[in-house]
Design an enzyme around this catalytic site. Structure first.
Site, mmCIF file in Angstrom:
data_model
loop_
_atom_site.group_PDB
_atom_site.id
_atom_site.type_symbol
_atom_site.label_atom_id
_atom_site.label_comp_id
_atom_site.label_asym_id
_atom_site.label_seq_id
_atom_site.Cartn_x
_atom_site.Cartn_y
_atom_site.Cartn_z
ATOM 1 N N GLU A 192 0.002 -0.993 4.857
ATOM 2 C CA GLU A 192 0.636 -0.036 3.807
ATOM 3 C C GLU A 192 1.996 -0.018 4.500
ATOM 4 O O GLU A 192 2.431 0.469 5.342
ATOM 5 C CB GLU A 192 -0.125 1.683 4.066
ATOM 6 C CG GLU A 192 0.260 2.297 2.695
ATOM 7 C CD GLU A 192 1.454 3.211 2.967
ATOM 8 O OE1 GLU A 192 2.572 2.615 2.533
ATOM 9 O OE2 GLU A 192 1.421 4.345 3.542
ATOM 10 N N CYS A 241 7.926 6.241 2.246
ATOM 11 C CA CYS A 241 7.381 5.072 1.741
ATOM 12 C C CYS A 241 7.316 5.257 0.020
ATOM 13 O O CYS A 241 7.558 4.465 -0.587
ATOM 14 C CB CYS A 241 6.321 4.539 2.266
ATOM 15 S SG CYS A 241 5.003 5.311 2.292
#
Length: 497
Positions: A255, A290
């Site tokens: 991720e 993110c």
């Protein structure tokens, strides 16, 4: 006044049910106060890492032999009471990370929420399926079942380390794996505290914690007894993990970073509620998330409204220490990141872009900390790095468009594909545009971690990563399938004729 931890924090390793301290330690810097050390974390040797892998491997057979519901019961006991020390955990995390206290408190809370949501999947975990005989074609009945992988490593980043751990760790354990957690080397203290308290309530070796320098951590990836690595971090970090894992064909879930687009269509609702959501989506954790919005595309007829709304909020920003009352934005985590964001802002200025900065840098003991004034860059050249690269800081480009097709093309014109959002009063338009965005998760009239559905599979496309976390998909990512086929003699005989 700031509520700081008065006693220096020290954390050890936790391996095979025992705390272990090391002569070598990591000194954890306070990003807001130059020269201040928050605490020290144990620095594992390669031998310590090997011991952690061995402990997890030894604990695996007994843990895997339990049913998912039995594991869930033990995991429920292990998480009970985790909130008792949450205020202290949050204070430590604020000091080692830099973000404001409330974000640190929520960081720890999200782990507990994700853990309990994972336990709600227990009844599904062991549920396989049966493939029946197909007369004249397939003379066997096959059962397909799931099994755990073995020892897994979970590596989390500095920005939301405890919360991010919750996207993978409980699913890995519920699936029947044993685990080693590697907290971030620049901010390991609060995460280590939380994980150790959970690990102490599980069978020895089921959950282990290792902190230290990256050069001693190869065994968490390349050891042949590691079945999988789950990594959250930068794109370059993901590439390094994947390269290391390739030597042993160790599986990976990655991720990684994002360059998320928020698309405001012509009919977008631009009121205080929606502007507050957008502001948080951009500037929470000083832009170091993110899944934050990294590029905002606005229909040209509404561009001035969005800019004015963000400016109104930026004019109220209070830069300061994360634990100080009244602070709304803390420092960036590391000097190198501050330097990068300053560089891309200056590049935009040098190119003649409309760059607007807000707030005042703090002085006194905070002078020289990793603080940066938040900024807007209005209609910059799309080739500038403030548009093409993930800023991971408090700056955002706002770019106008004329048509829906143009907006979709602009949003997808990037290396990443983690998240995106569509802002519109029209549900059909939201689904139409959202369905064209090349990313793993799309919000409508919102954006960001605070609105993430923690039950849904989460992960990126393109260079934002591979694999999915959360939900039953997140559990399956830590399992393999086994098929057992039984010959049906009658069907076989009929097929022979």
């Amino acid at each position: 006044m700031s509520d700081t931890v008065t006693t220096e924090v020290r954390t050890g390793l936790y391996i095979g049910g025992e705390e272990r301290h090391t002569d070598d330690t990591l000194a954890i810097a306070d990003p807001g106060k130059p020269g201040v050390v928050v605490g020290h974390a144990a620095s594992a040797s390669a031998e310590d890492v090997a011991d952690a892998v061995a402990a997890a491997k030894s604990a695996f057979p007994a843990w895997a032999a339990l049913s998912a519901t039995e594991r869930a019961a033990k995991m429920a006991e292990a998480i009970a009471g985790i909130a008792d020390d949450r205020d202290a955990d949050a204070a430590i995390l604020s000091q080692e990370n830099g973000k404001v206290r409330m974000e640190s408190w929520v960081d720890a809370l999200v782990l507990e929420i994700r853990w309990n949501l994972a336990l709600m999947l227990a009844d599904e975990v062991d549920t396989g399926k049966t493939l029946p005989v197909v007369p004249g074609m397939i003379p066997v009945e096959t059962t397909v079942a799931y099994q755990p992988l073995g020892v897994v490593t979970v590596i989390v980043p500095f920005n939301w380390p405890i919360a991010i751990l919750g996207a993978a760790l409980p699913h890995a354990l519920l699936a029947g794996n044993t685990a080693i957690v590697k907290p971030p080397p620049s901010a390991p203290l609060a995460t280590t505290r939380v994980v150790q308290r959970i690990a102490e309530k599980l069978p020895a070796g089921v959950l282990n914690v290792v902190t230290g320098k990256d050069e001693n951590m190869a065994g968490l990836i390349k050891n042949t007894d590691i079945a999988k690595v789950c990594f959250t971090g930068s794109v370059n970090g993901g590439k390094r993990i994947m390269k290391m894992a390739s030597s042993t064909l160790t599986r990976v879930t990655l991720e990684l970073g994002g360059n998320d687009a928020a698309v405001f269509l012509e009919d977008a609702i631009i009121d205080d509620t929606h502007l507050d959501r957008l502001y948080a989506a951009i500037y929470d954790t000083t832009g170091q998330i993110c899944m934050n919005a990294k590029r905002v595309f606005v229909h040209n007829s509404r561009l001035d409204e969005v800019v004015a709304g963000l400016e109104e909020r930026l004019n109220k920003v209070v830069l300061g220490y994360g634990l100080d009352e009244g602070t709304t934005m803390g420092p960036l985590h590391q000097p190198a990141q501050k330097a990068f964001v300053e560089e891309i802002i200056q590049e935009a200025k040098d190119a003649g872009a409309d760059v607007r900065e807000y707030g005042e840098l703090p002085g006194g003991e905070l002078e020289g900390g990793n603080f940066l004034r938040p900024a807007l860059v209005v209609n910059p050249d799309p080739s500038l790095r403030v548009v093409t690269q993930e800023q991971f800081g408090p700056v955002i480009p706002i770019i106008g468009f004329d048509t829906e097709d143009e907006a979709v093309a602009l949003a997808n014109d990037t290396w990443g594909g983690l998240c995106g959002s569509v802002w519109t009063a029209d549900v059909e338009a939201a689904n139409r545009v959202g369905g064209q965005l090349v990313c793993g998760y799309v919000w409508v009239n919102d954006h960001g971690a605070t609105r993430l559905d923690l039950r849904a599979p989460f992960g990126g496309m393109k260079q934002s990563g591979m694999g999915r976390e959360q939900g039953i998909e997140g559990v399956r990512a830590f399992q393999d399938t086994r098929s057992i086929a039984h010959i049906d003699t009658a069907a076989l005989a009929a097929q022979a004729h």
